[in-house]
Design a protein around this motif. Structure first.
Motif, PDB file in Angstrom:
ATOM      1  N   GLN A 175       0.831  -1.203   0.000  1.00 25.29           N
ATOM      2  CA  GLN A 175       0.000   0.000   0.000  1.00 25.29           C
ATOM      3  C   GLN A 175       0.872   1.263   0.000  1.00 25.29           C
ATOM      4  OE1 GLN A 175       0.616  -1.918   2.600  1.00 25.29           O
ATOM      5  NE2 GLN A 175       0.272  -0.895   4.557  1.00 25.29           N
ATOM      6  N   ARG A 176       0.296   2.320  -0.537  1.00 26.51           N
ATOM      7  CA  ARG A 176       0.994   3.620  -0.589  1.00 26.51           C
ATOM      8  C   ARG A 176       0.882   4.301   0.767  1.00 26.51           C
ATOM      9  NH1 ARG A 176      -1.109   8.700  -4.102  1.00 26.51           N
ATOM     10  NH2 ARG A 176      -1.081   9.841  -2.173  1.00 26.51           N
ATOM     11  N   ILE A 177       2.043   4.743   1.312  1.00 22.00           N
ATOM     12  CA  ILE A 177       2.070   5.438   2.600  1.00 22.00           C
ATOM     13  C   ILE A 177       2.775   6.775   2.400  1.00 22.00           C
ATOM     14  CG2 ILE A 177       2.917   5.404   4.971  1.00 22.00           C
ATOM     15  CD1 ILE A 177       2.863   2.370   4.843  1.00 22.00           C
ATOM     16  N   ILE A 178       2.158   7.829   2.914  1.00 20.38           N
ATOM     17  CA  ILE A 178       2.768   9.156   2.855  1.00 20.38           C
ATOM     18  C   ILE A 178       3.303   9.470   4.246  1.00 20.38           C
ATOM     19  CG2 ILE A 178       2.378  11.615   2.494  1.00 20.38           C
ATOM     20  CD1 ILE A 178       0.218  10.808   0.457  1.00 20.38           C
ATOM     21  N   LYS A 179       4.604   9.769   4.314  1.00 19.82           N
ATOM     22  CA  LYS A 179       5.261  10.054   5.594  1.00 19.82           C
ATOM     23  C   LYS A 179       5.834  11.458   5.593  1.00 19.82           C
ATOM     24  CE  LYS A 179       6.567   5.438   7.015  1.00 19.82           C
ATOM     25  NZ  LYS A 179       7.646   4.673   7.634  1.00 19.82           N
ATOM     26  N   SER A 180       6.025  11.960   6.787  1.00 16.93           N
ATOM     27  CA  SER A 180       6.632  13.272   6.963  1.00 16.93           C
ATOM     28  C   SER A 180       8.129  13.161   6.687  1.00 16.93           C
ATOM     29  CB  SER A 180       6.380  13.760   8.381  1.00 16.93           C
ATOM     30  OG  SER A 180       6.950  15.014   8.591  1.00 16.93           O
ATOM     31  N   HIS A 181       8.678  14.130   5.985  1.00 13.48           N
ATOM     32  CA  HIS A 181      10.127  14.165   5.719  1.00 13.48           C
ATOM     33  C   HIS A 181      10.853  14.315   7.055  1.00 13.48           C
ATOM     34  CE1 HIS A 181      14.008  15.436   4.239  1.00 13.48           C
ATOM     35  NE2 HIS A 181      13.613  15.266   2.983  1.00 13.48           N
ATOM     36  N   PRO A 182      11.941  13.571   7.293  1.00 11.44           N
ATOM     37  CA  PRO A 182      12.672  13.695   8.561  1.00 11.44           C
ATOM     38  C   PRO A 182      13.133  15.127   8.852  1.00 11.44           C
ATOM     39  CG  PRO A 182      13.462  11.805   7.317  1.00 11.44           C
ATOM     40  CD  PRO A 182      12.501  12.540   6.428  1.00 11.44           C
ATOM     41  N   ALA A 183      13.378  15.915   7.824  1.00 11.28           N
ATOM     42  CA  ALA A 183      13.821  17.294   8.033  1.00 11.28           C
ATOM     43  C   ALA A 183      12.731  18.156   8.664  1.00 11.28           C
ATOM     44  CB  ALA A 183      14.289  17.916   6.714  1.00 11.28           C
ATOM     45  N   VAL A 184      11.472  17.740   8.557  1.00 12.13           N
ATOM     46  CA  VAL A 184      10.376  18.489   9.173  1.00 12.13           C
ATOM     47  C   VAL A 184      10.533  18.449  10.700  1.00 12.13           C
ATOM     48  CG1 VAL A 184       7.870  18.572   9.544  1.00 12.13           C
ATOM     49  CG2 VAL A 184       8.784  18.194   7.244  1.00 12.13           C
ATOM     50  N   ALA A 185      10.813  17.270  11.241  1.00  7.94           N
ATOM     51  CA  ALA A 185      11.015  17.147  12.690  1.00  7.94           C
ATOM     52  C   ALA A 185      12.296  17.859  13.120  1.00  7.94           C
ATOM     53  CB  ALA A 185      11.070  15.675  13.090  1.00  7.94           C
ATOM     54  N   THR A 186      13.345  17.749  12.305  1.00 12.53           N
ATOM     55  CA  THR A 186      14.598  18.431  12.612  1.00 12.53           C
ATOM     56  C   THR A 186      14.385  19.933  12.651  1.00 12.53           C
ATOM     57  OG1 THR A 186      15.878  16.679  11.574  1.00 12.53           O
ATOM     58  CG2 THR A 186      16.987  18.803  11.842  1.00 12.53           C
ATOM     59  N   ARG A 187      13.631  20.444  11.682  1.00  9.53           N
ATOM     60  CA  ARG A 187      13.345  21.877  11.620  1.00  9.53           C
ATOM     61  C   ARG A 187      12.572  22.332  12.852  1.00  9.53           C
ATOM     62  NH1 ARG A 187       9.327  23.703   6.949  1.00  9.53           N
ATOM     63  NH2 ARG A 187       8.005  22.449   8.268  1.00  9.53           N
ATOM     64  N   ALA A 188      11.554  21.579  13.240  1.00  8.26           N
ATOM     65  CA  ALA A 188      10.738  21.947  14.404  1.00  8.26           C
ATOM     66  C   ALA A 188      11.568  21.929  15.686  1.00  8.26           C
ATOM     67  CB  ALA A 188       9.543  21.006  14.533  1.00  8.26           C
TER      68      ALA A 188
END
Length: 168
Positions: free
Chosen positions: A115-128
């Motif tokens: 199945q297709r899964i859309i995940k948050s880019h790891p840089a999003v958490a790093t940025r936050a």
């Protein structure tokens, strides 16, 4: 908080409250009329030396913080590490922001069953995380709107000035 909330996060009495330095308390005012700590070490104002290995974004953040904190008269040479943490956090924030701008905030992957899964880019958490650390450092220097609203200028009387007993 309810008793349930206390149980889930632990005993509040175990967490020490961070003391506000006397110099900041004097600028904020003393609505509780609690006595100032007369034995608190006094560090003269000054600008710490910028670390030579900061990248372009970190160096720009360092210079900006030094410029503003100097005007607020809250900067000392002892603040070197806090300034460095702030500058490096800002640098990490900018790098993560560039990655998110280039790659997008999400990416697509395939699950175990195809199945297709859309995940948050790891840089999003790093940025936050980097932004939270940068903002926390700015608060320490009184450089956010909320922190700044709590600081006001006051005249230092001879009784409050530690040097007054030596120089008349």
């Amino acid at each position: 908080l309810s008793a349930h909330s206390r149980d889930s996060i632990g005993d509040f009495s175990a967490v020490p409250r961070v003391r506000t330095p006397t110099s900041i308390r004097k600028k904020k005012g003393n609505p509780g009329k609690r006595p100032y700590n007369k034995r608190e070490p006094q560090i003269k104002a000054g600008v710490p030396e910028m670390p030579g290995d900061l990248d372009k974004d970190g160096a720009a953040a360092w210079k900006r913080i030094v410029s503003h904190a100097s005007k607020l008269e809250v900067l000392t040479k002892a603040d070197c590490e806090m300034l460095e943490l702030a500058a490096r956090a800002y640098s990490e924030y900018r790098e993560a922001q560039r990655q998110v701008s280039e790659d997008g905030a999400t990416y697509e992957t395939e699950g175990t069953e195809g199945q297709r899964i859309i995940k948050s880019h790891p840089a999003v958490a790093t940025r936050a995380d980097a932004w939270r650390r940068y903002k926390s450092a700015l608060v320490e220097f009184g450089m956010t709107p909320a922190a700044r609203s709590k600081v006001s200028t006051v005249d230092v009387s001879e009784d409050d000035d530690p040097e007054s007993k030596y120089f008349h």
